[in-house]
Design a protein around this motif. Sequence first.
Motif, mmCIF file in Angstrom:
data_model
loop_
_atom_site.group_PDB
_atom_site.id
_atom_site.type_symbol
_atom_site.label_atom_id
_atom_site.label_comp_id
_atom_site.label_asym_id
_atom_site.label_seq_id
_atom_site.Cartn_x
_atom_site.Cartn_y
_atom_site.Cartn_z
ATOM 1 N N GLN A 1 8.384 -8.083 5.633
ATOM 2 C CA GLN A 1 7.259 -8.509 4.537
ATOM 3 C C GLN A 1 6.922 -10.180 4.640
ATOM 4 O OE1 GLN A 1 6.438 -6.114 3.106
ATOM 5 N NE2 GLN A 1 4.804 -6.956 2.042
ATOM 6 N N PHE B 1 3.326 -11.770 5.543
ATOM 7 C CA PHE B 1 2.607 -13.070 4.829
ATOM 8 C C PHE B 1 2.408 -14.119 5.573
ATOM 9 C CE2 PHE B 1 3.749 -16.916 2.361
ATOM 10 C CZ PHE B 1 2.653 -16.786 1.559
ATOM 11 N N ALA C 1 -3.025 -12.473 2.698
ATOM 12 C CA ALA C 1 -1.528 -12.843 2.528
ATOM 13 C C ALA C 1 -1.038 -12.829 0.890
ATOM 14 C CB ALA C 1 -1.497 -14.504 3.074
ATOM 15 N N MET D 1 0.165 -9.748 0.396
ATOM 16 C CA MET D 1 1.824 -9.338 1.008
ATOM 17 C C MET D 1 2.610 -10.258 0.136
ATOM 18 S SD MET D 1 1.131 -7.344 3.689
ATOM 19 C CE MET D 1 0.155 -6.559 2.555
ATOM 20 N N ALA D 2 2.178 -11.437 -0.299
ATOM 21 C CA ALA D 2 3.157 -12.173 -1.306
ATOM 22 C C ALA D 2 3.341 -11.340 -2.750
ATOM 23 C CB ALA D 2 2.334 -13.407 -1.752
#
Length: 367
Positions: free
Chosen positions: A154, A158, A273, A276-277
Amino acid sequence: MTQPARLPALAPWSMIIGFGFVSLAIDMVSDGAISVSGALLEQLAATATLVGLVTGGAEALALMLRLVTGPWADRTRAYWGFAIAGYSVSAISVPLLALSPFLGGAGLVVASVLILLERTGKAVRAPAKTVLLAEPAEAVGLGKGFGVHKVLDQVGSFVGPLIVSAITAAAGALWPAFLVLIVPAGFAMALIAWLHARVPDVRVYRAAELVGTPTSADPTSPAPVVPASRATFVLFAVFAALTEFGLLSFGVISFHLAAANLASVAAVPLVYALGMAVAAPTAGFRPSRARVPSWAGPSPAPCTARRPRWSSSSASSRPWRSGFCSSCCAGARERPPEPRDQTHHGIQDRWRGHPSPEYLLTRSPST
């Protein structure tokens, strides 16, 4: 009685973390490209319908092809070969996207093919990688081992879009960002080649665990885990399909962000992003208990006291069959497994691999 066994050249955690950094680097490449695939196709004069077909079809391809690559990997036992081939396809296809703006009318076709190829690489490597990771992860706890790997994975998802955003903002164009992604792609290929050279057969982890196993049953051992029935497996696969039926690929979203001038091309990857965070904190440890490998020293005396869930060892116990999809699929049966782990993994992903309903957002902003 004990029998001599060849010890792994890498400890289980070293193998897990090594694979985690391979995934981190290759996800910088893959997710960096995914975060701007729609925006790239929009610059190449693609319609919203075409973007939906290409990006949605690519995601479906990444899942449905596992129905082929999973059983194929099981039959040949060439798990390292499938993993390296899949990583190679992604590592090569993404940097080649840098050429598409200079190919004139053919650029749209080339970019579309490369996007489909990148996801094909995902379908080739994912089932085999699960098997390669499951063996060392079972020595430390499947949930914990896969959890650490997923965290690193992960992080790459990111960081990759952030790099693409920074390079695009500095250069004023997308193609230099694809060229920069050659660096993490090369690192990933070098690292997986080194891991393969050090541990060419991951079954060595299983063999090392069996050293010193008593032939008589341990009265303190828990009851054997009963494999799930076929009906349970099918129900889980249907559940996975229904949970993803309404999802849209980010390619369609990035297309509309760019086409409607809702965000600059450099800002589009930041939206990806951010997603993803948000997902990263949920990719942590899962509860698991691990068997003590022989090279870790003598096992502690059997104890009836309840062991803390974060403990890294227990006497003659099997890992908990819990955690996210990869650990469930990898640990669905007791070891030693029949050579069909990835057949089941591929079938489950086939249910998830239907094309997303991209047509719901395929109307161009200008119409």
